[in-house]
Design a protein around this motif. Structure first.
Motif, PDB file in Angstrom:
ATOM      1  N   LYS A  18       0.823  -1.210   0.000  1.00  0.00           N
ATOM      2  CA  LYS A  18       0.000   0.000   0.000  1.00  0.00           C
ATOM      3  C   LYS A  18       0.862   1.267   0.000  1.00  0.00           C
ATOM      4  O   LYS A  18       0.536   2.252  -0.659  1.00  0.00           O
ATOM      5  N   GLU A  19       1.990   1.227   0.729  1.00  0.00           N
ATOM      6  CA  GLU A  19       2.881   2.381   0.791  1.00  0.00           C
ATOM      7  C   GLU A  19       3.545   2.650  -0.563  1.00  0.00           C
ATOM      8  O   GLU A  19       3.632   3.804  -1.004  1.00  0.00           O
ATOM      9  N   ILE A  20       4.021   1.587  -1.218  1.00  0.00           N
ATOM     10  CA  ILE A  20       4.654   1.742  -2.526  1.00  0.00           C
ATOM     11  C   ILE A  20       3.612   2.189  -3.554  1.00  0.00           C
ATOM     12  O   ILE A  20       3.884   3.046  -4.401  1.00  0.00           O
ATOM     13  N   ALA A  21       2.424   1.624  -3.458  1.00  0.00           N
ATOM     14  CA  ALA A  21       1.352   2.004  -4.369  1.00  0.00           C
ATOM     15  C   ALA A  21       1.059   3.498  -4.275  1.00  0.00           C
ATOM     16  O   ALA A  21       0.858   4.169  -5.293  1.00  0.00           O
ATOM     17  N   LYS A  22       1.064   4.023  -3.073  1.00  0.00           N
ATOM     18  CA  LYS A  22       0.812   5.455  -2.874  1.00  0.00           C
ATOM     19  C   LYS A  22       1.897   6.296  -3.549  1.00  0.00           C
ATOM     20  O   LYS A  22       1.608   7.304  -4.191  1.00  0.00           O
ATOM     21  N   ILE A  23       3.146   5.883  -3.414  1.00  0.00           N
ATOM     22  CA  ILE A  23       4.260   6.585  -4.041  1.00  0.00           C
ATOM     23  C   ILE A  23       4.119   6.583  -5.565  1.00  0.00           C
ATOM     24  O   ILE A  23       4.406   7.573  -6.228  1.00  0.00           O
ATOM     25  N   LEU A  24       3.641   5.467  -6.102  1.00  0.00           N
ATOM     26  CA  LEU A  24       3.482   5.328  -7.547  1.00  0.00           C
ATOM     27  C   LEU A  24       2.151   5.889  -8.049  1.00  0.00           C
ATOM     28  O   LEU A  24       1.902   5.910  -9.254  1.00  0.00           O
ATOM     29  N   ASN A  25       1.304   6.286  -7.111  1.00  0.00           N
ATOM     30  CA  ASN A  25      -0.023   6.814  -7.436  1.00  0.00           C
ATOM     31  C   ASN A  25      -0.896   5.778  -8.156  1.00  0.00           C
ATOM     32  O   ASN A  25      -1.532   6.078  -9.168  1.00  0.00           O
ATOM     33  N   VAL A  26      -0.843   4.540  -7.628  1.00  0.00           N
ATOM     34  CA  VAL A  26      -1.686   3.453  -8.127  1.00  0.00           C
ATOM     35  C   VAL A  26      -2.343   2.781  -6.928  1.00  0.00           C
ATOM     36  O   VAL A  26      -1.973   3.032  -5.783  1.00  0.00           O
ATOM     37  N   SER A  27      -3.297   1.907  -7.185  1.00  0.00           N
ATOM     38  CA  SER A  27      -3.935   1.174  -6.091  1.00  0.00           C
ATOM     39  C   SER A  27      -3.012   0.070  -5.588  1.00  0.00           C
ATOM     40  O   SER A  27      -2.081  -0.356  -6.299  1.00  0.00           O
ATOM     41  N   GLN A  28      -3.282  -0.408  -4.398  1.00  0.00           N
ATOM     42  CA  GLN A  28      -2.504  -1.526  -3.841  1.00  0.00           C
ATOM     43  C   GLN A  28      -2.651  -2.747  -4.741  1.00  0.00           C
ATOM     44  O   GLN A  28      -1.693  -3.482  -4.970  1.00  0.00           O
ATOM     45  N   ASN A  29      -3.842  -2.968  -5.274  1.00  0.00           N
ATOM     46  CA  ASN A  29      -4.087  -4.111  -6.152  1.00  0.00           C
ATOM     47  C   ASN A  29      -3.240  -4.017  -7.424  1.00  0.00           C
ATOM     48  O   ASN A  29      -2.660  -5.009  -7.858  1.00  0.00           O
ATOM     49  N   THR A  30      -3.140  -2.833  -7.982  1.00  0.00           N
ATOM     50  CA  THR A  30      -2.314  -2.647  -9.177  1.00  0.00           C
ATOM     51  C   THR A  30      -0.859  -2.944  -8.856  1.00  0.00           C
ATOM     52  O   THR A  30      -0.177  -3.642  -9.616  1.00  0.00           O
ATOM     53  N   TYR A  31      -0.379  -2.435  -7.722  1.00  0.00           N
ATOM     54  CA  TYR A  31       1.017  -2.705  -7.359  1.00  0.00           C
ATOM     55  C   TYR A  31       1.249  -4.195  -7.168  1.00  0.00           C
ATOM     56  O   TYR A  31       2.260  -4.741  -7.612  1.00  0.00           O
ATOM     57  N   SER A  32       0.312  -4.869  -6.520  1.00  0.00           N
ATOM     58  CA  SER A  32       0.416  -6.316  -6.323  1.00  0.00           C
ATOM     59  C   SER A  32       0.539  -7.022  -7.673  1.00  0.00           C
ATOM     60  O   SER A  32       1.336  -7.958  -7.826  1.00  0.00           O
ATOM     61  N   GLN A  33      -0.223  -6.549  -8.651  1.00  0.00           N
ATOM     62  CA  GLN A  33      -0.169  -7.154  -9.977  1.00  0.00           C
ATOM     63  C   GLN A  33       1.144  -6.851 -10.692  1.00  0.00           C
ATOM     64  O   GLN A  33       1.591  -7.630 -11.529  1.00  0.00           O
ATOM     65  N   TYR A  34       1.788  -5.747 -10.374  1.00  0.00           N
ATOM     66  CA  TYR A  34       3.139  -5.496 -10.896  1.00  0.00           C
ATOM     67  C   TYR A  34       4.095  -6.566 -10.363  1.00  0.00           C
ATOM     68  O   TYR A  34       4.875  -7.136 -11.117  1.00  0.00           O
ATOM     69  N   GLU A  35       4.049  -6.804  -9.064  1.00  0.00           N
ATOM     70  CA  GLU A  35       4.959  -7.771  -8.452  1.00  0.00           C
ATOM     71  C   GLU A  35       4.765  -9.180  -8.998  1.00  0.00           C
ATOM     72  O   GLU A  35       5.722  -9.921  -9.143  1.00  0.00           O
TER      73      GLU A  35
END
Length: 71
Positions: A18-35
């Motif tokens: 959630k913290e990284i997602a905020k930095i990237l200005n995306v949702s936590q779900n989107t960041y999870s899908q990046y990983e």
């Protein structure tokens, strides 16, 4: 394709998705899908993550085990 270094560096630094997602200005779900490789990482996202962590893009993409940025 999962990116083990991307996840590992975040977990090693005790940072939540959630913290990284905020930095990237995306949702936590989107960041999870990046990983997990469900969504492709864009150049913009890779540059931001590389700068945030101070590691090379090759390291984030599991192309090397050496996190140092070559100059």
């Amino acid at each position: 394709m999962q990116f083990k270094n991307l996840r590992a560096i975040r977990e090693d630094r005790d940072i939540k998705q959630k913290e990284i997602a905020k930095i990237l200005n995306v949702s936590q779900n989107t960041y999870s899908q990046y990983e997990t490789g469900v969504i492709a990482l864009t150049a913009e996202v890779l540059i931001k993550l590389s700068a945030f962590y101070g590691v090379s893009i090759d390291y984030l993409l599991d192309q090397t085990d050496n996190p140092k940025i070559s100059k």
